[in-house]
Design a protein around this motif. Structure first.
Motif, PDB file in Angstrom:
ATOM      1  N   HIS A 149       0.845  -1.202   0.000  1.00  0.00           N
ATOM      2  CA  HIS A 149       0.000   0.000   0.000  1.00  0.00           C
ATOM      3  C   HIS A 149       0.884   1.258   0.000  1.00  0.00           C
ATOM      4  CE1 HIS A 149      -4.249  -1.071   0.274  1.00  0.00           C
ATOM      5  NE2 HIS A 149      -3.921  -2.107   1.029  1.00  0.00           N
ATOM      6  N   GLN A 166      -6.127  -0.313  -7.115  1.00  0.00           N
ATOM      7  CA  GLN A 166      -6.695   0.706  -6.227  1.00  0.00           C
ATOM      8  C   GLN A 166      -5.978   2.041  -6.359  1.00  0.00           C
ATOM      9  OE1 GLN A 166      -6.926  -0.605  -2.128  1.00  0.00           O
ATOM     10  NE2 GLN A 166      -6.925   1.479  -1.345  1.00  0.00           N
ATOM     11  N   TYR A 167      -4.648   1.982  -6.592  1.00  0.00           N
ATOM     12  CA  TYR A 167      -3.843   3.200  -6.698  1.00  0.00           C
ATOM     13  C   TYR A 167      -3.531   3.584  -8.154  1.00  0.00           C
ATOM     14  CZ  TYR A 167      -3.012   2.777  -1.677  1.00  0.00           C
ATOM     15  OH  TYR A 167      -3.168   2.704  -0.305  1.00  0.00           O
TER      16      TYR A 167
END
Length: 208
Positions: A67, A110-111
């Motif tokens: 993340h 997601q990013y």
């Protein structure tokens, strides 16, 4: 300490630059997890990562690091810089988890991180467990155009066999081999032939 560090977001990620001899510039970097405790001071990665593996926290720790790396790539718009990709170390225990590849791809999506911006770095010990699951995860990552690197080449005994089995794109020669080559002629000859072999296999090489 490790559990608390994960819960309170005390795990830091530093980026060690990698210089490309071909391109004559820094073109990538390796993500390195670091931990500082107010009472214990800096804790070696060998200690806290091993502890995380032993205590069943490595999956959570690995996801946290990914993340952070993906957020770093997005927030710093690395696609607009000379840094082409970030190397992320993946624990053997992560690779042995069914569905690991899907989880990793989901975090990247997601990013908005492209597959070419992440390079998964594994050690030969990753291949010594449940090979079917490891192979499944690696195959899925490779099918999604994520490059796989072999870390610490020369530090073990079975790495040549793994090079023949897994489509690695990059091989990192262990630091001890590089250091010994400056002091011993035999080690220098070994390194020269190792590089010749890897070049013949058309693999990129990083000297640690």
């Amino acid at each position: 300490v490790v559990k608390d560090a994960i819960a309170t977001d005390k795990i830091m990620v530093y980026y060690q630059p990698i210089y490309s001899v071909k391109k004559k510039r820094y073109n990538s970097a390796e993500a390195l997890a670091r931990l500082y405790d107010e009472k214990l001071g800096w804790i070696s990665p060998d200690v806290f990562i091993t502890t995380a593996e032993r205590c069943g926290l490595i999956i959570e720790l690995g996801e946290l690091i990914l993340h952070k790396v993906c957020a770093f790539i997005k927030n710093n718009e690395l696609s607009k810089t000379s840094i082409e990709y970030i190397e992320v170390n993946v624990s053997p225990l992560q690779l042995m988890q069914k569905g690991f590849a899907d989880k990793m791809l989901g975090i990247m999506k997601q990013y908005g991180v492209e597959p070419s911006q992440i390079n998964v770095e594994i050690t030969e010990t990753a291949m010594m467990g449940s090979f079917a699951i490891v192979d499944e995860n690696l195959s899925k990552l490779i099918d999604n155009k994520i490059a796989i690197s072999l870390d610490d080449y020369g530090s073990g005994y079975a790495t040549i066999n793994y090079i023949n089995k897994i489509p690695f794109e990059l091989i990192k020669i262990d630091r001890t081999i590089i250091q010994d080559s400056f002091m011993e002629r035999k080690a220098e000859i070994t390194l020269e032939h190792t590089i010749s072999m890897l070049n013949a296999l058309e693999l990129d090489i990083v000297a640690e």
